[in-house]
Design an enzyme around this catalytic site. Structure first.
Site, PDB file in Angstrom:
ATOM      1  N   HIS A  51       0.740  -1.204  -0.014  1.00  0.00           N
ATOM      2  CA  HIS A  51       0.180   0.098   0.044  1.00  0.00           C
ATOM      3  C   HIS A  51       0.929   1.415   0.008  1.00  0.00           C
ATOM      4  CE1 HIS A  51      -3.669   2.452   1.209  1.00  0.00           C
ATOM      5  NE2 HIS A  51      -2.663   3.367   1.810  1.00  0.00           N
ATOM      6  N   GLU A  52       1.852   1.445   0.976  1.00  0.00           N
ATOM      7  CA  GLU A  52       2.615   2.702   1.076  1.00  0.00           C
ATOM      8  C   GLU A  52       3.510   2.524  -0.155  1.00  0.00           C
ATOM      9  OE1 GLU A  52       1.929   4.720   3.286  1.00  0.00           O
ATOM     10  OE2 GLU A  52       0.582   3.502   4.271  1.00  0.00           O
ATOM     11  N   HIS A  70       1.675   4.777  -2.873  1.00  0.00           N
ATOM     12  CA  HIS A  70       1.949   6.143  -2.699  1.00  0.00           C
ATOM     13  C   HIS A  70       3.277   6.752  -3.187  1.00  0.00           C
ATOM     14  CE1 HIS A  70      -1.604   7.066  -0.458  1.00  0.00           C
ATOM     15  NE2 HIS A  70      -1.409   6.122   0.600  1.00  0.00           N
ATOM     16  N   HIS A 109       3.422   6.908  -6.842  1.00  0.00           N
ATOM     17  CA  HIS A 109       2.683   8.212  -7.188  1.00  0.00           C
ATOM     18  C   HIS A 109       3.529   9.190  -7.268  1.00  0.00           C
ATOM     19  CE1 HIS A 109      -1.338  10.270  -6.926  1.00  0.00           C
ATOM     20  NE2 HIS A 109      -0.938  10.677  -7.941  1.00  0.00           N
TER      21      HIS A 109
END
Length: 687
Positions: free
Chosen positions: A466-467, A470, A473
């Site tokens: 998940h992290e 980010h 991104h």
């Protein structure tokens, strides 16, 4: 007119480590070169320098242009940015009481500093003039390409930057004057101080209670007796309700001040202010989504509770008179998982070693999708704030001549003073204006063993993926303006790429790469891998309900009028219960993921009235996951979307764009339509 510029601050000495850009690769902050005493002078000198830069822009007699207005604003604040990046990294990830106190002391001054810009009608008028020029060109027949007074074309990315700036000025209260403007400044300063204080107290309360930052701490799974589980859950639930870490007064004051500020700005409540700058657009749309999901989620949770209550009753560790409750949920859910699917954390742990998960899982998936490669840099890691922090170069392909995309920093271990949970941050923002490439960090809170390998739970694995979503991104950012770069997107969009990246943890080829026994190197047996993938919506009744409970509390606090905010701290608990009961959630069975008194996202961070963002983003995530499995397969059998065609399309049309264009436009560019909710309902067993 802005308030007067503050008294001149002495120039930063040349001996300060902040006096010039960092000399490490890609301007990675040199934490090892910084002493705590260096930070405050740099912050204060940085504020003074940026105020002077803003004043020069505001007082410029020349006609507004992209260069003398947009670019000048975007370039401002270099020194302040360097100093705050280091301060916030250290206060969030290390035990630094001195810097925690400094952050609290600086908060009101930093809020006033931001107001000096946001409430400066002269700078606003310059952006407004450029915006009107763009709009006028669009209305011409045929439509004209807007050009500023310097003859520079105002392209679509710049036009959006200008429009967003105008909207932000107006939303922040630039039209307010006199006592209203003074009151707005006072509110902003106080809120900044309160938020910082809440973050400090909630972190201390978490460490003192020996729990995770959320309500249902994982230790409930392995705690044998009901009485001990109840005691553990009560410690978690009671954080912030009394004693030296009591945060109830902060909760009430923040709610009241946000409500008052919304009224000053012409909005019915704070949630409406937040929605106006989000993809949701209205707080009514947020409410409709949340209330739609509660009944089926609570029904699923209630059915599961009956199953787990029967299992607990048959457990020989259960004493006469002990009844199933929220403290027992995780233990018996895990037992049910083990029986139905043959897996639990203890079974999986030997196959989930940290280095394998990161390098042969998280990195491997990114290489397969996007062609990027990772090269560890222990020489750079030596400049970080803790010895177990790691740094990697990220390149766009393999080989010595491959383009250097950015740096990735991994801070995976818990330590005293570190905030709970997990997060990503940008240490350096990508921007074509500044010529900078991205430096991003992921922070997790894994327990570091005294010796031997670090073995993860399945939740830890999902968090790592998940992290890193980010992080991608931020690493793939490809924009001109720093304010639009990477994760600088609306709150209800920012969680979308991270949620998409979670899906690769279970991909057959990715799982086969990283899930290897720590002692033998043997691959996770196919039977266990299949059982892991076959769980579907198992456990989603509880998970969805506890999340919705927190999101509803957030909305409830931030849809209050100033006069409706309780005055007595004793009312915090009754407000929570009444809110959840009215929504149809039985909080005696499923407590919210965060109670108000330790809800740091909302009262100590930037998610006030925006915690709904996770489920809003998941609508896009679930729909995009379907795209990867169908259109995104690129015609190669067995890839299930794990290929360069799909990855490059997602990267070029969404991940790289940041807020340089409307995120919904970016979504449509690869998906071909707006997101649909059906895949989310199916994923969570709510259809």
């Amino acid at each position: 007119m802005t308030e007067s510029t503050p008294a001149v601050v002495d120039a930063l000495p040349e001996t300060s480590p902040f006096a010039r850009p960092w000399e490490l690769d890609l301007e990675l902050p040199d934490f090892a070169a910084v002493a705590p005493a260096d930070i405050e002078p740099a912050v204060r000198a940085g504020m003074a320098a940026q105020r002077a830069e803003w004043e020069a822009i505001a007082a410029d007699p020349a006609v507004p242009t992209v260069e003398n207005t947009v670019a000048a604003v975007e370039r401002s604040g270099e020194l302040l940015g360097r100093a705050l990046t280091v301060l916030y990294a250290l206060t969030s990830a290390t035990d630094s009481p001195e810097l925690d106190a400094l952050e609290e002391n600086l908060a009101p001054d930093l809020a006033a500093h931001e107001d000096a810009y946001s409430l400066d009608e002269r700078i606003y008028r310059r952006f407004k003039a450029l915006d009107e020029q763009v709009r006028a060109a669009a209305q011409d027949t045929p439509a004209q390409t807007p050009v500023d007074a310097d003859g520079q074309v105002i392209d679509a990315e710049t036009a959006r930057c200008i429009r967003l700036a105008v909207e932000e000025f107006e939303r922040d209260g630039v039209a307010l004057t006199g006592p209203d403007a003074d009151r707005l400044r006072a509110i902003n300063a106080r809120l900044s101080a309160l938020s910082t204080r809440f973050g400090t107290l909630s972190t201390k309360a978490m460490h003192a209670a020996g729990v995770e930052n959320f309500t249902a701490t994982p230790a409930l799974v392995t705690t044998t007796t009901h009485a001990e589980r109840v005691a553990l859950l009560n410690r978690s639930l009671s954080r912030g309700l009394s004693g030296e870490y009591d945060t109830r007064a902060i909760v009430l004051e923040e709610a009241g001040l946000r409500a008052e500020r919304a009224r000053l700005l012409g909005y019915p409540h704070h949630a409406a202010v937040v929605a106006a700058e989000s993809a949701a657009r209205t707080s009514q749309a947020v409410s409709e989504l949340l209330t739609r999901l509660v009944p089926p989620a609570m029904a699923n949770a209630s059915r599961d509770a009956e199953t787990y209550a029967a299992r607990m009753a048959a457990d020989p560790d259960t004493l006469p008179g002990e009844a199933f409750g929220p403290a027992d949920w995780l233990r018996y859910e895990e037992a049910e998982r083990k029986e139905r699917f043959g897996i639990d954390d203890a079974t999986l742990a030997p196959y989930l070693e940290l280095n394998n998960v990161v390098e042969r899982g998280v990195f491997y998936a990114a290489t397969r999708l996007y062609g990027i490669t990772f090269h560890e840099r222990p020489d750079l890691a030596a400049h970080m704030y803790a010895p177990d922090v790691r740094v990697w170069e990220v390149r766009d392909s393999e080989g010595p001549d491959a383009h250097l995309l950015g740096l990735f920093v991994g801070d995976y271990y818990a330590r005293e003073g570190k905030h709970g949970g997990a997060w990503m941050d940008s240490l350096v923002e990508q921007s074509h204006l500044t010529g900078r490439r991205p430096v991003v960090i992921n922070c997790l809170n894994l327990t570091k063993p005294e010796a031997g390998p670090t073995l993860l739970t399945w939740d830890n694995v999902i968090t790592a993926f998940h992290e890193f979503g980010h992080a991608l991104h931020g690493l793939f950012a490809d924009t001109r303006w720093p304010s639009a770069s990477g994760t600088n997107v609306p709150r209800d969009v920012v969680e979308f790429p991270s949620q998409v990246n979670e899906k690769w943890a279970l991909h057959p080829q990715v799982l086969a790469s990283y899930a290897r026994h720590v002692d033998t190197g043997a691959q996770l047996p196919d039977s266990l891998a299949e059982q892991l993938r076959s769980q579907g919506a198992f456990g989603q009744g509880y998970a969805t309900t506890e999340y919705l409970g927190a999101a509803l509390l957030d909305q409830a606090w931030h849809t209050l009028r100033p006069e409706d905010v309780p005055a007595d701290v004793a009312a915090v608990e009754s407000f929570e219960h009444a809110t959840l009961s009215a929504a149809g959630i039985d909080d005696a069975l499923v407590p919210p993921r965060y109670r108000s008194t330790y809800f740091a996202h909302v009262f100590g961070g930037g998610y006030a009235a925006a915690y709904y963002a996770y489920i809003w983003s998941e609508v896009m995530d679930a729909d995009t996951t379907d795209w990867f499995r169908t259109d995104g397969e690129g015609g190669k059998e067995g890839d299930f979307g794990l290929n360069r065609w799909a990855g490059e399309r997602f990267r070029s049309e969404f991940l790289s764009r940041g807020d340089s264009r409307d995120p919904l436009v970016s979504y449509r560019a690869y998906r071909g339509r707006d997101p649909e909710i059906a895949p989310l309902l199916q994923r969570r067993g709510l259809n």
